[in-house]
Design a protein around this motif. Structure first.
Motif, PDB file in Angstrom:
ATOM      1  N   VAL A  34       0.851  -1.185   0.000  1.00 19.22           N
ATOM      2  CA  VAL A  34       0.000   0.000   0.000  1.00 19.22           C
ATOM      3  C   VAL A  34       0.892   1.242   0.000  1.00 19.22           C
ATOM      4  CG1 VAL A  34      -1.799   1.297   1.198  1.00 19.22           C
ATOM      5  CG2 VAL A  34      -1.836  -1.211   1.228  1.00 19.22           C
ATOM      6  N   THR A  35       0.572   2.202  -0.851  1.00 19.63           N
ATOM      7  CA  THR A  35       1.350   3.435  -0.973  1.00 19.63           C
ATOM      8  C   THR A  35       0.604   4.601  -0.335  1.00 19.63           C
ATOM      9  OG1 THR A  35       2.383   2.695  -3.033  1.00 19.63           O
ATOM     10  CG2 THR A  35       2.420   5.061  -2.586  1.00 19.63           C
ATOM     11  N   SER A  91     -12.321  -0.908  -1.240  1.00 15.39           N
ATOM     12  CA  SER A  91     -11.745   0.358  -1.705  1.00 15.39           C
ATOM     13  C   SER A  91     -11.217   1.151  -0.507  1.00 15.39           C
ATOM     14  CB  SER A  91     -12.816   1.180  -2.425  1.00 15.39           C
ATOM     15  OG  SER A  91     -13.735   1.720  -1.484  1.00 15.39           O
ATOM     16  N   PRO A  92     -10.290   2.071  -0.742  1.00  7.30           N
ATOM     17  CA  PRO A  92      -9.811   2.923   0.355  1.00  7.30           C
ATOM     18  C   PRO A  92     -10.936   3.689   1.061  1.00  7.30           C
ATOM     19  CG  PRO A  92      -8.331   3.089  -1.506  1.00  7.30           C
ATOM     20  CD  PRO A  92      -9.508   2.287  -1.973  1.00  7.30           C
ATOM     21  N   GLN A  93     -11.941   4.115   0.315  1.00 11.09           N
ATOM     22  CA  GLN A  93     -13.046   4.826   0.960  1.00 11.09           C
ATOM     23  C   GLN A  93     -13.908   3.891   1.802  1.00 11.09           C
ATOM     24  OE1 GLN A  93     -15.032   7.227  -2.028  1.00 11.09           O
ATOM     25  NE2 GLN A  93     -13.259   8.578  -2.272  1.00 11.09           N
ATOM     26  N   GLN A  94     -14.019   2.624   1.415  1.00  9.52           N
ATOM     27  CA  GLN A  94     -14.712   1.653   2.263  1.00  9.52           C
ATOM     28  C   GLN A  94     -13.912   1.390   3.535  1.00  9.52           C
ATOM     29  OE1 GLN A  94     -15.073  -1.372  -0.857  1.00  9.52           O
ATOM     30  NE2 GLN A  94     -17.305  -1.314  -0.615  1.00  9.52           N
ATOM     31  N   VAL A  95     -12.597   1.294   3.402  1.00  9.24           N
ATOM     32  CA  VAL A  95     -11.737   1.094   4.570  1.00  9.24           C
ATOM     33  C   VAL A  95     -11.818   2.302   5.494  1.00  9.24           C
ATOM     34  CG1 VAL A  95      -9.342   0.814   5.318  1.00  9.24           C
ATOM     35  CG2 VAL A  95     -10.207  -0.509   3.377  1.00  9.24           C
ATOM     36  N   ARG A  96     -11.858   3.498   4.926  1.00  7.40           N
ATOM     37  CA  ARG A  96     -12.016   4.715   5.716  1.00  7.40           C
ATOM     38  C   ARG A  96     -13.286   4.667   6.554  1.00  7.40           C
ATOM     39  NH1 ARG A  96     -16.008   8.151   5.241  1.00  7.40           N
ATOM     40  NH2 ARG A  96     -15.770  10.276   6.030  1.00  7.40           N
ATOM     41  N   GLU A  97     -14.406   4.330   5.916  1.00 10.40           N
ATOM     42  CA  GLU A  97     -15.673   4.285   6.641  1.00 10.40           C
ATOM     43  C   GLU A  97     -15.641   3.208   7.720  1.00 10.40           C
ATOM     44  OE1 GLU A  97     -19.025   4.961   8.373  1.00 10.40           O
ATOM     45  OE2 GLU A  97     -18.138   6.333   6.910  1.00 10.40           O
ATOM     46  N   HIS A  98     -14.993   2.083   7.431  1.00 11.86           N
ATOM     47  CA  HIS A  98     -14.878   1.005   8.415  1.00 11.86           C
ATOM     48  C   HIS A  98     -14.063   1.462   9.622  1.00 11.86           C
ATOM     49  CE1 HIS A  98     -14.826  -3.095   9.863  1.00 11.86           C
ATOM     50  NE2 HIS A  98     -13.505  -3.127   9.869  1.00 11.86           N
ATOM     51  N   LYS A 143       0.523   7.923  -9.544  1.00  6.72           N
ATOM     52  CA  LYS A 143       1.544   6.914  -9.256  1.00  6.72           C
ATOM     53  C   LYS A 143       1.046   5.815  -8.315  1.00  6.72           C
ATOM     54  CE  LYS A 143       5.404  10.025 -10.148  1.00  6.72           C
ATOM     55  NZ  LYS A 143       6.615  10.695  -9.620  1.00  6.72           N
ATOM     56  N   GLY A 144      -0.253   5.802  -8.054  1.00  4.94           N
ATOM     57  CA  GLY A 144      -0.849   4.684  -7.326  1.00  4.94           C
ATOM     58  C   GLY A 144      -1.252   4.934  -5.897  1.00  4.94           C
ATOM     59  N   ALA A 145      -0.977   6.105  -5.348  1.00  4.07           N
ATOM     60  CA  ALA A 145      -1.377   6.395  -3.971  1.00  4.07           C
ATOM     61  C   ALA A 145      -2.849   6.778  -3.923  1.00  4.07           C
ATOM     62  CB  ALA A 145      -0.529   7.513  -3.390  1.00  4.07           C
ATOM     63  N   ARG A 146      -3.586   6.145  -3.044  1.00  2.00           N
ATOM     64  CA  ARG A 146      -4.990   6.497  -2.819  1.00  2.00           C
ATOM     65  C   ARG A 146      -5.195   7.089  -1.430  1.00  2.00           C
ATOM     66  NH1 ARG A 146      -4.325   6.035  -7.310  1.00  2.00           N
ATOM     67  NH2 ARG A 146      -5.458   4.826  -8.883  1.00  2.00           N
ATOM     68  N   LEU A 147      -4.166   7.020  -0.592  1.00  2.00           N
ATOM     69  CA  LEU A 147      -4.185   7.607   0.740  1.00  2.00           C
ATOM     70  C   LEU A 147      -3.210   8.768   0.747  1.00  2.00           C
ATOM     71  CD1 LEU A 147      -3.976   4.264   2.768  1.00  2.00           C
ATOM     72  CD2 LEU A 147      -6.047   5.528   2.123  1.00  2.00           C
ATOM     73  N   SER A 187     -13.755  11.855  -6.040  1.00  2.00           N
ATOM     74  CA  SER A 187     -14.664  11.185  -6.971  1.00  2.00           C
ATOM     75  C   SER A 187     -14.042   9.909  -7.532  1.00  2.00           C
ATOM     76  CB  SER A 187     -15.041  12.125  -8.111  1.00  2.00           C
ATOM     77  OG  SER A 187     -15.875  11.486  -9.048  1.00  2.00           O
ATOM     78  N   ASP A 188     -12.712   9.916  -7.670  1.00  2.00           N
ATOM     79  CA  ASP A 188     -12.001   8.759  -8.211  1.00  2.00           C
ATOM     80  C   ASP A 188     -11.567   7.762  -7.143  1.00  2.00           C
ATOM     81  OD1 ASP A 188     -12.276   9.760 -10.769  1.00  2.00           O
ATOM     82  OD2 ASP A 188     -10.278  10.661 -10.835  1.00  2.00           O
ATOM     83  N   GLY A 189     -11.877   8.032  -5.864  1.00  2.00           N
ATOM     84  CA  GLY A 189     -11.647   7.035  -4.822  1.00  2.00           C
ATOM     85  C   GLY A 189     -10.576   7.333  -3.801  1.00  2.00           C
TER      86      GLY A 189
END
Length: 356
Positions: free
Chosen positions: A65-66, A310-317, A159-163, A198-200
């Motif tokens: 994870v990046t 998804s990262p946003q699902q993990v955030r909500e969790h 470059k692949g970071a979503r966080l 919007s893109d996650g």
């Protein structure tokens, strides 16, 4: 004749209980959390408070994870970051690939987030995560660097970071911000944040260190721009033992719905969180900035445990599994409550909860 309500409710409770059991996450191969509770683990006092060892025992360490670090740069040559960089990043102060860190803030945040687990000093909460560092400025207000911040976010995402860890905020109370005013101050950043959420993507911000009852502009921005909330977390800082809010942290306030509480250290000798300084020595840091880095790392560690979400699902969790007992029931101060990685790693995102 349809079954009575009491029968339906019993069936619902039974089915939900069975489903929750099926969605539990066991420790890997019977690994005990205590095996991760090394001197290095205890040296970073915030880890025990948020029960990070339980997450490690279940396999969540940040592997693959990046996390983007948008800050004052990073001294990537230090041993604590050997193997931790997913990309050299970019320095918008010197306009070149890679970063230096003349102030030290970014390196300290990187240590909280992902310093190596190597039996030296301390380790980051996501000690197997990859860092992607960006330097946008050193001591001035972030609004002076609107374009650089926006470019950092977009480059990190590409470059692949979503966080995206942002241990900074503009010194404008969130209660004084509306969409039009923020668009005057940070137009490029606002447009990019909208697109990336919007893109996650998930953005993490500290509430600020002014001892106010409301957060600063960025952590409270979804009040003015509601579409950002699904990709936003604000972070309030506790004393390093988690017993109360620290001596300077702003409250969650109007950001309570997307705000979480974690240790951020406090003023005084040995009262901060241990991290690595820009010269490689271990130093104490305190405030909402390291608290935000702790949350960004926790998201990375959880994401590695739940790669199918998804990262946003993990955030909500993460927000849904906090400890809201005792003082943490005060949502104005502590938002959704104290981060609890044992609870967050015990069941997968979306597991059913039954209200009493």
């Amino acid at each position: 004749m349809p079954p009575p309500f009491s029968t339906l409710r019993a069936l619902t409770l039974t089915s939900a209980s069975l489903l929750a059991g099926c969605l539990s996450v066991p420790e890997q191969s019977g690994i005990e959390p205590s095996l991760f509770e090394t001197p290095e683990y205890h040296a970073q006092q915030g880890l025990a408070v948020v029960k990070a060892s339980a997450l490690y025992a279940r396999g969540g360490t940040g592997q693959d994870v990046t996390v983007a670090l948008i800050d004052s740069g990073l001294n990537a040559s230090l041993k604590e970051f050997e193997g931790r960089l997913g990309d050299p990043g970019f320095d918008y102060v010197e306009n070149r690939p890679g970063t230096v860190d003349r102030v030290g803030h970014g390196t300290q945040m990187a240590g909280i987030l992902a310093a190596n687990k190597d039996d030296q000093g301390m380790h980051g909460i996501a000690f197997n995560a990859r860092l992607l560092p960006f330097r946008f400025g050193d001591d001035n207000e972030p609004f002076f660097f609107d374009s650089e911040i926006a470019h950092s976010w977009q480059s990190a995402f590409d470059k692949g970071a979503r966080l995206l860890n942002n241990s900074w905020a503009n010194a404008i109370p969130a209660t004084e911000i509306n969409e039009a005013r923020y668009n005057q101050v940070m137009p490029d950043s606002l447009a990019t944040a909208r697109k990336l959420v919007s893109d996650g993507a998930v953005f993490v911000f500290p509430t600020g260190n002014e001892l106010r009852r409301e957060p600063l502009a960025e952590p409270g921005l979804p009040v003015a721009v509601p579409e950002l909330e699904k990709g936003w977390i604000a972070v309030v800082a506790l004393k390093n033992d988690g017993s109360a809010i620290n001596g300077k942290s702003n409250y969650c306030g109007i950001a309570a719905a997307w705000c979480i509480a974690v240790p951020g250290g406090d003023g005084g000798a040995q009262a901060g969180l241990l991290t690595v300084g820009k010269d490689g020595r271990y130093v104490q840091t305190a405030g909402t900035s390291p608290a935000a880095a702790l949350v960004s790392g926790a998201l990375a560690a959880l994401q590695s445990l739940y790669p199918q979400f998804s990262p946003q699902q993990v955030r909500e969790h993460l927000l849904a599994t906090t400890n809201r007992t005792g003082i943490y029931a005060n949502s104005h101060a502590y938002g959704r409550g104290l981060m609890d990685l044992e609870a967050a790693s015990r069941h997968t995102p979306g597991w059913p909860t039954i209200s009493p």
